[in-house]
Each structure stands twice: as C-alpha cells, then as structure tokens.
Design a protein around this motif. Structure first.
Motif, short mmCIF file in Angstrom:
data_model
loop_
_atom_site.label_atom_id
_atom_site.label_comp_id
_atom_site.label_asym_id
_atom_site.label_seq_id
_atom_site.Cartn_x
_atom_site.Cartn_y
_atom_site.Cartn_z
N ASP A 86 0.85 -1.58 0.27
CA ASP A 86 -0.06 0.31 -0.13
C ASP A 86 0.84 1.41 0.09
O ASP A 86 0.61 2.46 -0.21
CB ASP A 86 -0.84 0.41 1.17
CG ASP A 86 -1.69 -0.45 1.44
OD1 ASP A 86 -2.37 -1.47 0.35
OD2 ASP A 86 -2.43 -1.32 2.13
N VAL A 87 1.96 0.97 0.46
CA VAL A 87 3.46 2.47 0.36
C VAL A 87 3.06 3.18 -0.77
O VAL A 87 4.14 1.94 -1.65
CB VAL A 87 3.96 1.54 1.28
CG1 VAL A 87 5.35 3.29 1.15
CG2 VAL A 87 4.47 1.71 2.93
N GLY A 88 2.89 5.01 -1.39
CA GLY A 88 3.11 4.44 -1.80
C GLY A 88 1.87 4.82 -3.58
O GLY A 88 1.91 5.46 -4.30
N GLU A 89 0.85 4.49 -2.78
CA GLU A 89 0.18 4.24 -3.93
C GLU A 89 -0.88 5.61 -3.73
O GLU A 89 -0.61 6.45 -1.99
CB GLU A 89 -1.18 3.05 -2.69
CG GLU A 89 -0.87 1.56 -3.85
CD GLU A 89 -0.58 2.03 -4.87
OE1 GLU A 89 -1.38 2.23 -6.25
OE2 GLU A 89 0.62 1.01 -5.17
N ILE A 90 -1.81 6.05 -3.95
CA ILE A 90 -2.27 7.75 -3.98
C ILE A 90 -4.28 7.05 -3.92
O ILE A 90 -4.40 6.34 -4.71
CB ILE A 90 -2.28 8.26 -5.62
CG1 ILE A 90 -0.89 8.10 -6.45
CG2 ILE A 90 -2.92 9.80 -5.64
CD1 ILE A 90 -0.19 9.00 -5.41
N ILE A 91 -4.40 7.73 -2.70
CA ILE A 91 -5.67 7.66 -2.49
C ILE A 91 -6.29 9.33 -2.33
O ILE A 91 -6.21 10.18 -2.43
CB ILE A 91 -5.45 7.21 -0.99
CG1 ILE A 91 -5.66 8.23 -0.08
CG2 ILE A 91 -5.67 5.95 -0.56
CD1 ILE A 91 -5.67 7.89 0.70
N GLN A 92 -7.76 9.30 -2.40
CA GLN A 92 -8.67 10.77 -2.89
C GLN A 92 -8.97 10.73 -1.53
O GLN A 92 -9.96 10.26 -0.88
CB GLN A 92 -9.29 11.05 -3.32
CG GLN A 92 -9.93 12.44 -4.40
CD GLN A 92 -9.21 12.74 -3.94
OE1 GLN A 92 -8.29 13.06 -5.52
NE2 GLN A 92 -9.36 13.70 -4.32
N VAL A 93 -8.83 12.06 -0.42
CA VAL A 93 -9.55 12.66 0.67
C VAL A 93 -10.44 13.03 0.40
O VAL A 93 -9.70 14.33 -0.46
CB VAL A 93 -8.29 12.61 1.77
CG1 VAL A 93 -9.50 13.01 2.47
CG2 VAL A 93 -7.47 11.47 1.93
N ASP A 94 -11.65 13.05 0.46
CA ASP A 94 -12.65 14.04 0.42
C ASP A 94 -13.21 15.17 0.88
O ASP A 94 -13.28 16.02 1.21
CB ASP A 94 -14.17 13.45 -0.18
CG ASP A 94 -14.28 13.12 -1.25
OD1 ASP A 94 -13.03 12.99 -2.55
OD2 ASP A 94 -14.57 11.80 -1.49
N GLU A 95 -13.10 14.82 2.63
CA GLU A 95 -13.20 15.56 3.33
C GLU A 95 -12.17 14.76 4.76
O GLU A 95 -12.45 13.99 5.08
CB GLU A 95 -14.93 16.02 4.34
CG GLU A 95 -15.19 16.18 5.55
CD GLU A 95 -16.87 16.43 5.32
OE1 GLU A 95 -16.76 16.55 5.71
OE2 GLU A 95 -16.85 15.72 4.31
N TRP A 96 -11.45 16.20 5.78
CA TRP A 96 -10.92 15.54 6.85
C TRP A 96 -12.06 15.78 8.43
O TRP A 96 -12.79 16.99 8.26
CB TRP A 96 -9.62 16.47 7.23
CG TRP A 96 -8.92 16.36 6.35
CD1 TRP A 96 -8.59 16.40 4.81
CD2 TRP A 96 -7.95 15.18 6.12
NE1 TRP A 96 -7.50 15.82 3.91
CE2 TRP A 96 -7.07 15.17 4.95
CE3 TRP A 96 -7.26 14.54 7.45
CZ2 TRP A 96 -6.31 14.28 5.04
CZ3 TRP A 96 -6.34 13.29 7.26
CH2 TRP A 96 -5.87 12.84 5.52
N ARG A 97 -11.62 15.31 8.89
CA ARG A 97 -12.42 15.65 10.56
C ARG A 97 -11.82 16.38 11.48
O ARG A 97 -10.87 16.94 10.77
CB ARG A 97 -13.05 14.09 11.18
CG ARG A 97 -13.69 13.06 10.37
CD ARG A 97 -14.29 12.06 11.54
NE ARG A 97 -13.45 11.11 11.13
CZ ARG A 97 -13.45 9.79 10.70
NH1 ARG A 97 -14.39 9.56 10.49
NH2 ARG A 97 -12.13 8.97 10.62
N SER A 98 -12.31 17.16 12.34
CA SER A 98 -11.81 17.56 12.99
C SER A 98 -10.65 17.21 14.03
O SER A 98 -10.14 18.09 14.26
CB SER A 98 -12.85 18.56 13.98
OG SER A 98 -13.30 17.45 14.79
#
Length: 141
Positions: A86-98
């Motif tokens: 999994d190291v090096g893979e690209i992911i999409q984060v749509d929203e960060w929590r507080s």
C-alpha cells in the motif's frame, strides 16, 4: 584457576547472555573483560585487570552509543514498499474530520486515514507513506 581463565569465562558468559537478550552493549562489556584477560596474561595484578576491564568496557559502550547516536535510524518497516504494497499508492480524501482523520474507500473497503504531522487537512490526492495498525498514514501529493 588462573585470573586470565576467569576473565575469559566471564567474557564468554557475557557473549552467551548477549545472544539470549540481544543487548549489543553486553558485547562491548565482553571486550572489556577480554582486555582484562590479556592484561592477566601479561602478568598484571588484579587491580590493574579490574581497571583495564572497566576502562576498555566503558570506552567501548560509550563509543558504540556515540556511533549509534550519530547515524540516523533506519526507516520503519511499516513504511517500506517491499513489506507493504500500500505504501506509495495514491488515495483521494474528500473530507477531513476535526480530529485530523478521515475515512476513504480504498481497495474496496473503508479505511481510516491519518495525515503526517505538519500538513494542512485539505481535500485532495494523498500518497500513502506508512501503515499504522489498520490506518493509512498519508502525505499530500
């Protein structure tokens, strides 16, 4: 039993104990004991042997500590691509929590995502840098 034999037995015992515990510093103390054994072979008195063991063993421990402190630590196994694909893979984060975490869909499952310290929590593409337990540690691409 001669003094040198006793010192060699003590050094061997320290080496054996090191093999069981994995404490490298015991090997440094064994070096000091071997130096005392050599001093005994040379005919030095008991006091000189003890001082020789203490000085050489302590110097070896301090020297090894200084070498380890000067060299940077090797990277965590959790951040190696050869261990974790999994190291090096690209992911999409749509929203960060507080709290600085997020949940993303990755490889067909929901994953918890943490951000490396010092990065702003903004939505976008992130690279997986490490796996911490069952959480992905990411940094901005």
């Amino acid at each position: 039993m001669s003094d040198s034999t006793l010192w060699w037995l003590l050094a061997g015992s320290a080496i054996a104990l090191e093999l069981f515990t994995g404490t490298f510093y015991l090997l440094m103390l064994a070096v000091g004991m071997a130096a005392a054994a050599l001093a005994a072979h040379a005919g030095a008195g008991t006091a000189v042997q003890l001082v020789c063991a203490a000085v050489v063993g302590s110097a070896a421990v301090v020297g090894w500590y200084a070498i380890k402190k000067r060299n940077p630590a090797s990277p965590s196994v959790r951040s190696m691509r050869s261990v974790n694909l999994d190291v090096g893979e690209i992911i999409q984060v749509d929203e960060w929590r507080s709290d600085g975490s997020a949940t993303v869909k990755y490889r067909g499952a929901q994953w918890s995502v943490l951000q490396r310290p010092g990065n702003d929590p903004v939505p976008g593409a992130y690279r997986v840098t490490e796996l911490v337990g069952n959480r992905l540690l990411v940094e901005k691409v």
